[in-house]
Design a protein around this motif. Structure first.
Motif, PDB file in Angstrom:
ATOM      1  N   GLY A   1       0.818  -1.200   0.000  1.00 27.31           N
ATOM      2  CA  GLY A   1       0.000   0.000   0.000  1.00 27.31           C
ATOM      3  C   GLY A   1       0.855   1.255   0.000  1.00 27.31           C
ATOM      4  N   ALA A   2       1.047   1.856  -1.169  1.00 32.27           N
ATOM      5  CA  ALA A   2       1.836   3.082  -1.265  1.00 32.27           C
ATOM      6  C   ALA A   2       0.929   4.294  -1.160  1.00 32.27           C
ATOM      7  CB  ALA A   2       2.614   3.107  -2.579  1.00 32.27           C
ATOM      8  N   GLY A   3       0.036   4.267  -0.154  1.00 31.95           N
ATOM      9  CA  GLY A   3      -0.773   5.441   0.142  1.00 31.95           C
ATOM     10  C   GLY A   3       0.068   6.475   0.855  1.00 31.95           C
ATOM     11  N   LYS A   4      -0.580   7.463   1.446  1.00 34.59           N
ATOM     12  CA  LYS A   4       0.146   8.547   2.100  1.00 34.59           C
ATOM     13  C   LYS A   4       0.992   8.045   3.262  1.00 34.59           C
ATOM     14  CE  LYS A   4      -3.333  11.986   0.821  1.00 34.59           C
ATOM     15  NZ  LYS A   4      -4.344  12.943   1.308  1.00 34.59           N
ATOM     16  N   VAL A   5       0.478   7.033   3.990  1.00 36.77           N
ATOM     17  CA  VAL A   5       1.207   6.522   5.149  1.00 36.77           C
ATOM     18  C   VAL A   5       2.316   5.561   4.722  1.00 36.77           C
ATOM     19  CG1 VAL A   5       1.019   5.216   7.306  1.00 36.77           C
ATOM     20  CG2 VAL A   5      -0.798   6.798   6.643  1.00 36.77           C
ATOM     21  N   GLY A   6       1.981   4.582   3.906  1.00 37.42           N
ATOM     22  CA  GLY A   6       2.940   3.546   3.547  1.00 37.42           C
ATOM     23  C   GLY A   6       4.172   4.071   2.857  1.00 37.42           C
ATOM     24  N   ALA A   7       4.001   4.981   1.920  1.00 35.77           N
ATOM     25  CA  ALA A   7       5.150   5.508   1.188  1.00 35.77           C
ATOM     26  C   ALA A   7       6.065   6.306   2.105  1.00 35.77           C
ATOM     27  CB  ALA A   7       4.673   6.378   0.028  1.00 35.77           C
ATOM     28  N   VAL A   8       5.478   7.081   3.008  1.00 35.81           N
ATOM     29  CA  VAL A   8       6.284   7.904   3.918  1.00 35.81           C
ATOM     30  C   VAL A   8       7.041   7.031   4.911  1.00 35.81           C
ATOM     31  CG1 VAL A   8       6.167   9.607   5.778  1.00 35.81           C
ATOM     32  CG2 VAL A   8       4.863   9.960   3.672  1.00 35.81           C
ATOM     33  N   LEU A   9       6.359   6.057   5.507  1.00 33.69           N
ATOM     34  CA  LEU A   9       7.047   5.187   6.462  1.00 33.69           C
ATOM     35  C   LEU A   9       8.105   4.339   5.769  1.00 33.69           C
ATOM     36  CD1 LEU A   9       4.227   4.028   8.909  1.00 33.69           C
ATOM     37  CD2 LEU A   9       5.652   6.081   8.948  1.00 33.69           C
ATOM     38  N   GLY A  10       7.833   3.934   4.546  1.00 30.93           N
ATOM     39  CA  GLY A  10       8.854   3.222   3.783  1.00 30.93           C
ATOM     40  C   GLY A  10      10.085   4.083   3.574  1.00 30.93           C
ATOM     41  N   ALA A  11       9.868   5.359   3.253  1.00 28.72           N
ATOM     42  CA  ALA A  11      10.991   6.277   3.072  1.00 28.72           C
ATOM     43  C   ALA A  11      11.748   6.484   4.379  1.00 28.72           C
ATOM     44  CB  ALA A  11      10.493   7.614   2.529  1.00 28.72           C
ATOM     45  N   ALA A  12      11.019   6.523   5.505  1.00 29.17           N
ATOM     46  CA  ALA A  12      11.668   6.696   6.801  1.00 29.17           C
ATOM     47  C   ALA A  12      12.514   5.478   7.160  1.00 29.17           C
ATOM     48  CB  ALA A  12      10.616   6.950   7.875  1.00 29.17           C
ATOM     49  N   LEU A  13      12.007   4.287   6.873  1.00 29.37           N
ATOM     50  CA  LEU A  13      12.786   3.074   7.132  1.00 29.37           C
ATOM     51  C   LEU A  13      14.001   3.004   6.211  1.00 29.37           C
ATOM     52  CD1 LEU A  13       9.807   0.605   7.607  1.00 29.37           C
ATOM     53  CD2 LEU A  13      11.495   1.214   9.353  1.00 29.37           C
ATOM     54  N   ARG A  14      13.814   3.449   4.998  1.00 32.79           N
ATOM     55  CA  ARG A  14      14.939   3.486   4.066  1.00 32.79           C
ATOM     56  C   ARG A  14      16.012   4.459   4.559  1.00 32.79           C
ATOM     57  NH1 ARG A  14      14.318   4.695  -2.445  1.00 32.79           N
ATOM     58  NH2 ARG A  14      15.649   2.989  -3.141  1.00 32.79           N
TER      59      ARG A  14
ATOM     60  N   LEU B   1       8.809   9.004  -3.447  1.00 33.76           N
ATOM     61  CA  LEU B   1       9.357   8.800  -2.107  1.00 33.76           C
ATOM     62  C   LEU B   1      10.248   7.565  -2.016  1.00 33.76           C
ATOM     63  CD1 LEU B   1       6.231   9.699   0.079  1.00 33.76           C
ATOM     64  CD2 LEU B   1       8.355  11.002  -0.124  1.00 33.76           C
ATOM     65  N   LEU B   2      10.058   6.619  -2.937  1.00 37.30           N
ATOM     66  CA  LEU B   2      10.845   5.377  -2.914  1.00 37.30           C
ATOM     67  C   LEU B   2      11.459   5.124  -4.284  1.00 37.30           C
ATOM     68  CD1 LEU B   2       8.235   3.247  -0.928  1.00 37.30           C
ATOM     69  CD2 LEU B   2      10.369   4.174  -0.022  1.00 37.30           C
ATOM     70  N   PRO B   3      12.240   6.070  -4.786  1.00 35.70           N
ATOM     71  CA  PRO B   3      12.797   5.923  -6.136  1.00 35.70           C
ATOM     72  C   PRO B   3      13.672   4.680  -6.242  1.00 35.70           C
ATOM     73  CG  PRO B   3      13.929   7.675  -4.920  1.00 35.70           C
ATOM     74  CD  PRO B   3      12.740   7.289  -4.107  1.00 35.70           C
ATOM     75  N   GLY B   4      13.487   3.972  -7.333  1.00 31.80           N
ATOM     76  CA  GLY B   4      14.277   2.773  -7.571  1.00 31.80           C
ATOM     77  C   GLY B   4      13.717   1.506  -6.964  1.00 31.80           C
ATOM     78  N   VAL B   5      12.697   1.627  -6.114  1.00 28.02           N
ATOM     79  CA  VAL B   5      12.086   0.450  -5.498  1.00 28.02           C
ATOM     80  C   VAL B   5      11.111  -0.173  -6.494  1.00 28.02           C
ATOM     81  CG1 VAL B   5      10.603  -0.394  -3.641  1.00 28.02           C
ATOM     82  CG2 VAL B   5      12.346   1.346  -3.168  1.00 28.02           C
ATOM     83  N   PRO B   6      11.209  -1.465  -6.752  1.00 30.27           N
ATOM     84  CA  PRO B   6      10.303  -2.079  -7.728  1.00 30.27           C
ATOM     85  C   PRO B   6       8.860  -2.109  -7.234  1.00 30.27           C
ATOM     86  CG  PRO B   6      11.650  -3.754  -6.653  1.00 30.27           C
ATOM     87  CD  PRO B   6      12.198  -2.430  -6.224  1.00 30.27           C
ATOM     88  N   ILE B   7       7.937  -1.811  -8.141  1.00 30.48           N
ATOM     89  CA  ILE B   7       6.508  -1.910  -7.842  1.00 30.48           C
ATOM     90  C   ILE B   7       6.057  -3.301  -8.252  1.00 30.48           C
ATOM     91  CG2 ILE B   7       4.219  -1.008  -8.388  1.00 30.48           C
ATOM     92  CD1 ILE B   7       5.522   1.727  -8.838  1.00 30.48           C
ATOM     93  N   LEU B   8       5.583  -4.080  -7.276  1.00 33.35           N
ATOM     94  CA  LEU B   8       5.317  -5.500  -7.471  1.00 33.35           C
ATOM     95  C   LEU B   8       3.899  -5.854  -7.046  1.00 33.35           C
ATOM     96  CD1 LEU B   8       8.613  -6.786  -5.789  1.00 33.35           C
ATOM     97  CD2 LEU B   8       8.224  -6.500  -8.250  1.00 33.35           C
ATOM     98  N   GLU B   9       3.480  -7.060  -7.404  1.00 36.64           N
ATOM     99  CA  GLU B   9       2.238  -7.604  -6.884  1.00 36.64           C
ATOM    100  C   GLU B   9       2.403  -7.875  -5.386  1.00 36.64           C
ATOM    101  OE1 GLU B   9      -0.597  -7.966  -8.542  1.00 36.64           O
ATOM    102  OE2 GLU B   9       0.390  -7.081 -10.292  1.00 36.64           O
ATOM    103  N   VAL B  10       1.290  -7.861  -4.665  1.00 39.89           N
ATOM    104  CA  VAL B  10       1.328  -7.989  -3.209  1.00 39.89           C
ATOM    105  C   VAL B  10       2.074  -9.242  -2.763  1.00 39.89           C
ATOM    106  CG1 VAL B  10      -0.091  -8.383  -1.148  1.00 39.89           C
ATOM    107  CG2 VAL B  10      -0.751  -6.623  -2.804  1.00 39.89           C
ATOM    108  N   GLN B  11       1.743 -10.387  -3.352  1.00 38.78           N
ATOM    109  CA  GLN B  11       2.368 -11.642  -2.926  1.00 38.78           C
ATOM    110  C   GLN B  11       3.875 -11.625  -3.183  1.00 38.78           C
ATOM    111  OE1 GLN B  11       0.297 -15.097  -4.297  1.00 38.78           O
ATOM    112  NE2 GLN B  11       1.589 -16.539  -3.161  1.00 38.78           N
ATOM    113  N   ASP B  12       4.294 -10.976  -4.250  1.00 40.41           N
ATOM    114  CA  ASP B  12       5.721 -10.892  -4.560  1.00 40.41           C
ATOM    115  C   ASP B  12       6.441 -10.018  -3.541  1.00 40.41           C
ATOM    116  OD1 ASP B  12       5.460 -12.512  -6.797  1.00 40.41           O
ATOM    117  OD2 ASP B  12       5.011 -10.817  -8.109  1.00 40.41           O
ATOM    118  N   VAL B  13       5.791  -8.949  -3.092  1.00 46.79           N
ATOM    119  CA  VAL B  13       6.388  -8.092  -2.063  1.00 46.79           C
ATOM    120  C   VAL B  13       6.599  -8.896  -0.783  1.00 46.79           C
ATOM    121  CG1 VAL B  13       6.039  -6.079  -0.588  1.00 46.79           C
ATOM    122  CG2 VAL B  13       5.397  -5.969  -3.006  1.00 46.79           C
TER     123      VAL B  13
END
Length: 297
Positions: free
Chosen positions: A13-26, A49-61
């Motif tokens: 879920g790259a919504g407003k929360v997921g993308a930001v927290l992903g960037a913070a963990l990165r 917010l997560l440049p270079g991170v592959p966009i994948l299907e949920v199960q693949d993530v």
């Protein structure tokens, strides 16, 4: 070289929360190994917010990740967790954290059954989905729930994102979330209603008039609690409150609809709290109750 203990993080879920927290963990030097993003807005947010991170299907993530962050709407969470369990996606030892305020770790029972570790990490903040949120995380607290042996892991993840963890018991999650929603979401409605009334009387920029007043009120309330309470209800000024109610009744009758009900409800609650602090005499309280009783047409 990566720091010891760095994780491969998958964001569902790259919504407003997921993308930001992903960037913070990165930023904390964890590796974001994949992100799921369905809408065009989510894909753009992930790319920003997560440049270079592959966009994948949920199960693949999930398959790639040591830490899976589930940043999806509350109502979607149980079905997502259960569906992935039926697919055999959860892995023993995997960390699985959701960002829902309402739920604790009980909703992640299928995760636990698969041998993975359930965590609840809810940021008590409103997100824009932009990079400025990363700075706001530094003043943010997270409501954290986990099994006692795993609580330090949940707390450490929050600290790494720059925020402060606060432990919330599983049984208290719904009340905790109700407190935040009541304070934050209803504040937006309150400001919108006050702005609407000011525009009605010709104030072209209600935000300029309300801004200093509301900021000072909020700061005083946070610093001093209910001792900051002021205004006609707290003073027992029955005539003013009655006039307010009548004016708002006429305003709503013009098709606006929702301001009077909100004013009456909050004024009643304010009166009860003012009484509890000894600010109102019995006759004042009685007069306020009469002024705040809806009158039948």
């Amino acid at each position: 070289m990566a720091k010891p203990g760095r994780l491969g993080v998958g964001i569902i879920g790259a919504g407003k929360v997921g993308a930001v927290l992903g960037a913070a963990l990165r930023a904390a030097e964890h590796a974001v190994v994949g992100v799921s993003a369905v809408s065009e807005a989510s894909r753009e947010r992930a790319e920003t917010l997560l440049p270079g991170v592959p966009i994948l299907e949920v199960q693949d993530v999930v398959e790639r990740a040591e830490l899976v962050l589930l940043a999806v709407p509350d109502d979607a969470l149980p079905g997502l967790v259960d569906g992935l369990a039926k697919l055999g996606a959860w892995q023993p030892g995997q960390l699985v954290a959701h960002t829902s305020g309402r739920f604790g770790v009980g909703v992640l029972h299928p995760v636990r059954a698969a041998g993975a570790v359930p965590l609840a990490l809810h940021p008590a903040m409103t997100f824009t989905g932009m990079s400025l949120d990363l700075t706001r995380l530094l003043d943010c607290t997270f409501g954290v729930t986990a099994d006692a042996p795993m609580l330090p892991i949940a707390q450490a993840l929050v600290v790494e994102m720059g925020a402060e963890p606060v432990a919330i018991a599983e049984a208290d999650r719904t009340l905790y979330h109700a407190a935040l929603a009541h304070g934050s979401n209803h504040l937006v409605t309150l400001v919108a209603q006050a702005s609407q009334l000011l525009r009605e009387v010709g104030v072209e920029s209600p935000e300029r008039m309300l801004g200093p007043l509301l900021r000072a009120t909020l700061e005083n309330a946070l610093a001093s609690g209910e001792s900051a309470l002021t205004g006609p209800v707290a003073r027992g000024d029955v005539g003013t409150v009655s006039a307010h109610a009548e004016a708002l009744r006429e305003f709503d009758a013009g098709g606006h609809g929702d301001v009077l009900e909100a004013y009456l409800a909050m004024a009643r609650a304010t009166a009860l709290r003012a009484e509890g602090r000894g600010l109102l005499k019995p006759d004042q309280l009685k007069g306020l109750h009469e002024a705040l009783d809806p009158k039948e047409d």
